[in-house]
Motif scaffolding. Structure first.
Motif, PDB file in Angstrom:
ATOM      1  N   LYS A   1       0.860  -1.179   0.000  1.00  0.00           N
ATOM      2  CA  LYS A   1       0.000   0.000   0.000  1.00  0.00           C
ATOM      3  C   LYS A   1       0.892   1.224   0.000  1.00  0.00           C
ATOM      4  CE  LYS A   1      -4.142   1.740   1.703  1.00  0.00           C
ATOM      5  NZ  LYS A   1      -5.354   1.179   2.149  1.00  0.00           N
ATOM      6  N   ARG A   2       0.645   2.136  -0.968  1.00  0.00           N
ATOM      7  CA  ARG A   2       1.339   3.419  -0.967  1.00  0.00           C
ATOM      8  C   ARG A   2       0.620   4.307   0.023  1.00  0.00           C
ATOM      9  NH1 ARG A   2       3.452   6.070  -6.416  1.00  0.00           N
ATOM     10  NH2 ARG A   2       3.975   7.613  -4.833  1.00  0.00           N
ATOM     11  N   LEU A   3       1.301   4.653   1.083  1.00  0.00           N
ATOM     12  CA  LEU A   3       0.689   5.431   2.150  1.00  0.00           C
ATOM     13  C   LEU A   3       0.410   6.865   1.721  1.00  0.00           C
ATOM     14  CD1 LEU A   3       2.880   4.044   5.067  1.00  0.00           C
ATOM     15  CD2 LEU A   3       0.657   3.230   4.267  1.00  0.00           C
ATOM     16  N   ASP A   4       1.220   7.398   0.794  1.00  0.00           N
ATOM     17  CA  ASP A   4       1.015   8.771   0.332  1.00  0.00           C
ATOM     18  C   ASP A   4      -0.199   8.899  -0.581  1.00  0.00           C
ATOM     19  OD1 ASP A   4       2.406   7.265  -1.606  1.00  0.00           O
ATOM     20  OD2 ASP A   4       3.348   9.045  -2.464  1.00  0.00           O
ATOM     21  N   LEU A   5      -0.529   7.852  -1.332  1.00  0.00           N
ATOM     22  CA  LEU A   5      -1.657   7.882  -2.266  1.00  0.00           C
ATOM     23  C   LEU A   5      -2.854   7.073  -1.788  1.00  0.00           C
ATOM     24  CD1 LEU A   5       0.246   7.353  -5.650  1.00  0.00           C
ATOM     25  CD2 LEU A   5      -0.485   9.518  -4.627  1.00  0.00           C
ATOM     26  N   ASP A   6      -2.676   6.295  -0.727  1.00  0.00           N
ATOM     27  CA  ASP A   6      -3.703   5.378  -0.240  1.00  0.00           C
ATOM     28  C   ASP A   6      -4.153   4.440  -1.365  1.00  0.00           C
ATOM     29  OD1 ASP A   6      -5.254   4.297   1.818  1.00  0.00           O
ATOM     30  OD2 ASP A   6      -7.007   5.471   1.209  1.00  0.00           O
ATOM     31  N   GLU A   7      -3.163   3.890  -2.098  1.00  0.00           N
ATOM     32  CA  GLU A   7      -3.412   2.999  -3.231  1.00  0.00           C
ATOM     33  C   GLU A   7      -2.720   1.662  -2.986  1.00  0.00           C
ATOM     34  OE1 GLU A   7      -4.711   3.549  -6.489  1.00  0.00           O
ATOM     35  OE2 GLU A   7      -5.268   5.647  -6.268  1.00  0.00           O
ATOM     36  N   SER A   8      -3.396   0.575  -3.354  1.00  0.00           N
ATOM     37  CA  SER A   8      -2.822  -0.763  -3.254  1.00  0.00           C
ATOM     38  C   SER A   8      -2.237  -1.165  -4.597  1.00  0.00           C
ATOM     39  CB  SER A   8      -3.893  -1.776  -2.865  1.00  0.00           C
ATOM     40  OG  SER A   8      -4.454  -1.430  -1.624  1.00  0.00           O
ATOM     41  N   PHE A   9      -1.113  -1.896  -4.555  1.00  0.00           N
ATOM     42  CA  PHE A   9      -0.508  -2.380  -5.794  1.00  0.00           C
ATOM     43  C   PHE A   9       0.236  -3.679  -5.532  1.00  0.00           C
ATOM     44  CE2 PHE A   9       2.820   0.220  -3.887  1.00  0.00           C
ATOM     45  CZ  PHE A   9       3.961  -0.543  -4.078  1.00  0.00           C
ATOM     46  N   GLU A  10       0.497  -4.388  -6.635  1.00  0.00           N
ATOM     47  CA  GLU A  10       1.250  -5.634  -6.589  1.00  0.00           C
ATOM     48  C   GLU A  10       2.521  -5.463  -7.400  1.00  0.00           C
ATOM     49  OE1 GLU A  10       0.768 -10.338  -7.860  1.00  0.00           O
ATOM     50  OE2 GLU A  10      -0.659  -8.867  -8.604  1.00  0.00           O
ATOM     51  N   VAL A  11       3.626  -6.012  -6.941  1.00  0.00           N
ATOM     52  CA  VAL A  11       4.851  -6.043  -7.735  1.00  0.00           C
ATOM     53  C   VAL A  11       4.681  -7.183  -8.732  1.00  0.00           C
ATOM     54  CG1 VAL A  11       7.340  -6.487  -7.714  1.00  0.00           C
ATOM     55  CG2 VAL A  11       6.304  -5.076  -5.919  1.00  0.00           C
ATOM     56  N   VAL A  12       4.690  -6.854 -10.022  1.00  0.00           N
ATOM     57  CA  VAL A  12       4.456  -7.874 -11.041  1.00  0.00           C
ATOM     58  C   VAL A  12       5.732  -8.307 -11.740  1.00  0.00           C
ATOM     59  CG1 VAL A  12       2.030  -7.306 -11.418  1.00  0.00           C
ATOM     60  CG2 VAL A  12       3.770  -6.117 -12.737  1.00  0.00           C
ATOM     61  N   ALA A  13       6.798  -7.493 -11.665  1.00  0.00           N
ATOM     62  CA  ALA A  13       8.070  -7.871 -12.285  1.00  0.00           C
ATOM     63  C   ALA A  13       9.200  -7.087 -11.649  1.00  0.00           C
ATOM     64  CB  ALA A  13       8.035  -7.616 -13.784  1.00  0.00           C
ATOM     65  N   ILE A  14      10.351  -7.729 -11.582  1.00  0.00           N
ATOM     66  CA  ILE A  14      11.566  -7.073 -11.100  1.00  0.00           C
ATOM     67  C   ILE A  14      12.666  -7.388 -12.100  1.00  0.00           C
ATOM     68  CG2 ILE A  14      13.279  -6.936  -9.255  1.00  0.00           C
ATOM     69  CD1 ILE A  14      11.088  -7.941  -7.329  1.00  0.00           C
ATOM     70  N   ASP A  15      13.265  -6.356 -12.655  1.00  0.00           N
ATOM     71  CA  ASP A  15      14.362  -6.511 -13.610  1.00  0.00           C
ATOM     72  C   ASP A  15      15.636  -6.036 -12.921  1.00  0.00           C
ATOM     73  OD1 ASP A  15      16.256  -6.362 -15.643  1.00  0.00           O
ATOM     74  OD2 ASP A  15      14.785  -5.769 -17.152  1.00  0.00           O
ATOM     75  N   ARG A  16      16.408  -6.971 -12.416  1.00  0.00           N
ATOM     76  CA  ARG A  16      17.638  -6.634 -11.674  1.00  0.00           C
ATOM     77  C   ARG A  16      18.676  -6.000 -12.591  1.00  0.00           C
ATOM     78  NH1 ARG A  16      15.565  -6.597  -6.782  1.00  0.00           N
ATOM     79  NH2 ARG A  16      14.783  -8.586  -6.140  1.00  0.00           N
ATOM     80  N   ASP A  17      18.734  -6.437 -13.866  1.00  0.00           N
ATOM     81  CA  ASP A  17      19.715  -5.862 -14.803  1.00  0.00           C
ATOM     82  C   ASP A  17      19.427  -4.397 -15.086  1.00  0.00           C
ATOM     83  OD1 ASP A  17      21.018  -8.322 -14.994  1.00  0.00           O
ATOM     84  OD2 ASP A  17      19.789  -8.954 -16.697  1.00  0.00           O
ATOM     85  N   GLU A  18      18.157  -4.069 -15.303  1.00  0.00           N
ATOM     86  CA  GLU A  18      17.753  -2.690 -15.604  1.00  0.00           C
ATOM     87  C   GLU A  18      17.480  -1.878 -14.341  1.00  0.00           C
ATOM     88  OE1 GLU A  18      17.577  -1.229 -18.656  1.00  0.00           O
ATOM     89  OE2 GLU A  18      18.381  -3.084 -19.508  1.00  0.00           O
ATOM     90  N   GLU A  19      17.530  -2.552 -13.186  1.00  0.00           N
ATOM     91  CA  GLU A  19      17.268  -1.923 -11.889  1.00  0.00           C
ATOM     92  C   GLU A  19      15.914  -1.204 -11.861  1.00  0.00           C
ATOM     93  OE1 GLU A  19      20.669   0.527 -11.074  1.00  0.00           O
ATOM     94  OE2 GLU A  19      21.927  -1.202 -10.612  1.00  0.00           O
ATOM     95  N   CYS A  20      14.880  -1.939 -12.302  1.00  0.00           N
ATOM     96  CA  CYS A  20      13.536  -1.365 -12.272  1.00  0.00           C
ATOM     97  C   CYS A  20      12.530  -2.395 -11.755  1.00  0.00           C
ATOM     98  CB  CYS A  20      13.116  -0.827 -13.633  1.00  0.00           C
ATOM     99  SG  CYS A  20      12.955  -2.078 -14.897  1.00  0.00           S
ATOM    100  N   ILE A  21      11.436  -1.861 -11.242  1.00  0.00           N
ATOM    101  CA  ILE A  21      10.378  -2.667 -10.646  1.00  0.00           C
ATOM    102  C   ILE A  21       9.077  -2.268 -11.316  1.00  0.00           C
ATOM    103  CG2 ILE A  21       9.145  -3.174  -8.502  1.00  0.00           C
ATOM    104  CD1 ILE A  21      11.855  -2.190  -7.118  1.00  0.00           C
ATOM    105  N   GLU A  22       8.335  -3.242 -11.825  1.00  0.00           N
ATOM    106  CA  GLU A  22       7.048  -2.970 -12.456  1.00  0.00           C
ATOM    107  C   GLU A  22       5.949  -3.296 -11.454  1.00  0.00           C
ATOM    108  OE1 GLU A  22       4.743  -4.979 -16.038  1.00  0.00           O
ATOM    109  OE2 GLU A  22       6.496  -3.835 -16.690  1.00  0.00           O
ATOM    110  N   ILE A  23       5.064  -2.326 -11.243  1.00  0.00           N
ATOM    111  CA  ILE A  23       3.960  -2.529 -10.313  1.00  0.00           C
ATOM    112  C   ILE A  23       2.640  -2.353 -11.047  1.00  0.00           C
ATOM    113  CG2 ILE A  23       5.344  -1.760  -8.352  1.00  0.00           C
ATOM    114  CD1 ILE A  23       3.758   0.870  -8.370  1.00  0.00           C
TER     115      ILE A  23
END
Length: 96
Positions: free
Chosen positions: A14-36
């Protein structure tokens, strides 16, 4: 105040600043990014440095985790899925 919470694929937050729920759907360690993916279906890509600045808290998946899609995409896993990672790999192999 930002918390250093490690991103985990398949985990809901849960993003406390936006009061929004999300799921981490992908993590790309090479590109150092997280898709939510937010509960409403919106997808966002966040770099790891920005992730560390987010005010988030891990939460349980919503009762209706399919959110705005109105579908139930749950997959029956084979007995050989003995870990979360194995189950996610089977799910990835069965997606269209």
């Amino acid at each position: 105040m930002a918390q250093a919470i490690q991103a985990e694929r398949g985990q809901w937050y849960k993003r406390l600043d936006l009061d929004e729920s999300f799921e981490v759907v992908a993590i790309d360690r090479d590109e150092e990014c997280i898709e939510i993916q937010y509960y409403n279906g919106e997808i966002e890509e966040i770099d790891e440095a920005s992730w560390l600045l987010l005010e988030i808290a891990p939460i349980a998946p919503p009762d209706n985790w399919s959110g705005a899609f109105g579908t139930d995409n749950r997959v029956e896993f084979e007995p050989e899925a003995d870990s979360l990672e194995a189950a996610l790999n089977i799910m990835d192999a069965n997606s269209y």
